[in-house]
Design a protein around this motif. Structure first.
Motif, mmCIF file in Angstrom:
data_model
loop_
_atom_site.group_PDB
_atom_site.id
_atom_site.type_symbol
_atom_site.label_atom_id
_atom_site.label_comp_id
_atom_site.label_asym_id
_atom_site.label_seq_id
_atom_site.Cartn_x
_atom_site.Cartn_y
_atom_site.Cartn_z
ATOM 1 N N ASN A 11 21.402 69.221 3.730
ATOM 2 C CA ASN A 11 22.110 68.317 3.133
ATOM 3 C C ASN A 11 22.676 67.424 4.081
ATOM 4 N N THR A 12 23.313 68.255 4.890
ATOM 5 C CA THR A 12 24.173 67.470 6.325
ATOM 6 C C THR A 12 23.094 66.451 6.544
ATOM 7 N N LEU A 13 22.025 66.845 7.283
ATOM 8 C CA LEU A 13 20.906 66.069 7.834
ATOM 9 C C LEU A 13 20.573 64.811 7.022
ATOM 10 N N VAL A 14 20.019 65.202 5.673
ATOM 11 C CA VAL A 14 19.952 64.001 4.902
ATOM 12 C C VAL A 14 21.018 62.833 4.527
ATOM 13 N N ARG A 15 22.548 63.433 4.417
ATOM 14 C CA ARG A 15 23.431 62.530 4.509
ATOM 15 C C ARG A 15 23.572 61.768 5.774
ATOM 16 N N ALA A 16 23.342 62.430 6.823
ATOM 17 C CA ALA A 16 23.422 61.699 8.304
ATOM 18 C C ALA A 16 22.675 60.798 8.502
ATOM 19 N N LYS A 17 21.487 60.832 7.991
ATOM 20 C CA LYS A 17 20.054 60.115 8.304
ATOM 21 C C LYS A 17 20.150 59.032 7.202
ATOM 22 N N THR A 18 20.550 59.136 6.182
ATOM 23 C CA THR A 18 20.540 58.034 4.862
ATOM 24 C C THR A 18 21.702 57.039 5.215
#
Length: 409
Positions: A11-18
């Motif tokens: 979730n952290t990576l998805v939020r950061a990349k989006t």
């Protein structure tokens, strides 16, 4: 619990990349990082090589430089509390995106752009140096004399202060290195690989740059070309004039009352280079460097004579054509383009078969920019040999000592 941790990391990576603003901001920061740091330890593009240093998983640049230094430059708000593992995945994704993206921001494109900027800045600095020499009837220095910091310290200072600094072409970074904490900051001016690149570029284009400048009738007048343009290679043994570039104020800001010298008896690696101020010491050092320069020129000048004769002949021919307007501007440009390639060093004899007496015919094949020419065996060997020499100097403390010594000037 492990599943929750994995889910949280995802979730952290998805939020950061989006989060487009944060992601794009970090891509821009990466582009700047590539130009200011990666270039100076890579210089040449190794695409398609088995040991490509830019490879995201196996490349030394990504592993030893980017992953260690770039985390502090990440501004994406969603990565503020990221774990080390999350940051590594984010950085690798960022690197892969920049490595594969089209156009501006592509890592290889940024490296190429920086290499072109270095070439242009070095060319311009060399041009000014030569014009200053011609204006004052001072012979153009031999490029070999720029590369000997231990024995020709004043001449190397000109290279370091004018040409090498210009090649860095980032005045802000140079200022930080030289003024932060009075210069005592352990921050290097560059890298061995970059200095080897600058030396290789200078030697490779030395005669080409002279040809382009001397062929410019607006920049160099006929009478100046005929009477004021001389090269150190052209003098007989013992006939080298007293007035050389070393004490020409417009090309050397090192005070004439001091000399930099390498102390062979010094054991402190930080104090290998020193500044002589005593009048007798200065005169003795000046005498030694003069002898070293004369010996160097005696050794290398023979192999330059054919190139110099060719240079003078071609410059005279171009200048005559321009004054008589025998050819159109477009044809003159084509002729100059052909001739300058012949004067690039480290290239084979197959550069062109045109004899230069008429404009070259139009060719359908793509012509590669001559400052981006393929690396010949000669060029690679010179670069490697120079890099190895500089690596030894660095391990022996010469480079750090030189930088510390010149900070005080």
């Amino acid at each position: 619990a492990p599943e929750e941790d994995t889910r949280d990391a995802t979730n952290t990576l998805v939020r950061a990349k989006t989060y487009r603003h944060g992601w794009n901001s970090d891509l821009q920061a990466l582009s700047k990082f590539v130009k200011e740091q990666v270039f100076y330890v890579v210089v040449h593009d190794f695409k398609n090589e088995s040991d490509d240093p830019l490879d995201v998983d196996r490349g030394a640049i990504c592993r030893n430089l980017y992953l260690k230094r770039f985390p502090s430059k990440v501004t994406n708000v969603h990565m503020k509390k990221a774990t080390t593992e999350e940051m590594t995945v984010y950085l690798k994704d960022l690197w892969t995106t920049a490595l594969n993206k089209k156009g501006k921001g592509n890592i290889r494109r940024e490296l190429s752009s920086e290499k072109s900027a270095v070439y242009s800045a070095l060319n311009e600095a060399f041009r000014k140096l030569v014009l200053n020499c011609i204006e004052r009837s001072i012979p153009i220095p031999a490029y070999e004399s720029f590369f000997e910091k231990k024995t020709l310290s004043r001449r190397y200072f000109i290279f370091f202060d004018m040409l090498y600094q210009a090649a860095r072409h980032n005045k802000q970074l140079w200022k930080v290195v030289t003024t932060l904490n009075g210069g005592d900051n352990q921050v290097p001016y560059g890298s061995c690989i970059f200095e080897a690149h600058v030396m290789t570029t200078l030697q490779e284009n030395y005669y080409k740059w002279l040809f382009l400048l001397l062929s410019d009738v607006d920049e160099v007048k006929d009478e100046h070309f005929e009477s004021k343009f001389r090269m150190e290679y052209e003098y007989d043994d013992g006939d080298i004039p007293n007035d050389l570039i070393d004490y020409q104020e417009s090309n050397c800001r090192l005070n004439a009352d001091v000399e930099i010298y390498f102390d062979t008896d010094e054991t402190d690696m930080r104090r290998l280079f020193k500044v002589a101020t005593d009048k007798h010491e200065v005169e003795e050092q000046r005498r030694k460097e003069r002898e070293e320069l004369e010996e160097l020129l005696k050794t290398v000048k023979v192999r330059h004579q054919n190139m110099i004769d060719n240079l003078r002949e071609k410059v005279k021919y171009i200048r005559e054509i321009k004054s008589e307007t025998r050819l159109s501007d477009e044809d003159i440009k084509k002729l100059i383009s052909t001739e300058k390639k012949r004067l690039i060093q480290f290239r084979g004899a197959d550069v062109t078969r045109n004899d230069g007496t008429s404009p070259p015919e139009n060719k359908k094949r793509k012509v590669v920019n001559d400052h981006k020419s393929r690396c010949s065996d000669q060029k690679v060997q010179f670069f490697q040999k120079t890099k190895q020499k500089l690596d030894r100097e660095e391990s022996e403390g010469l480079i750090a000592s030189w930088e510390e010594c010149t900070n005080s000037l």
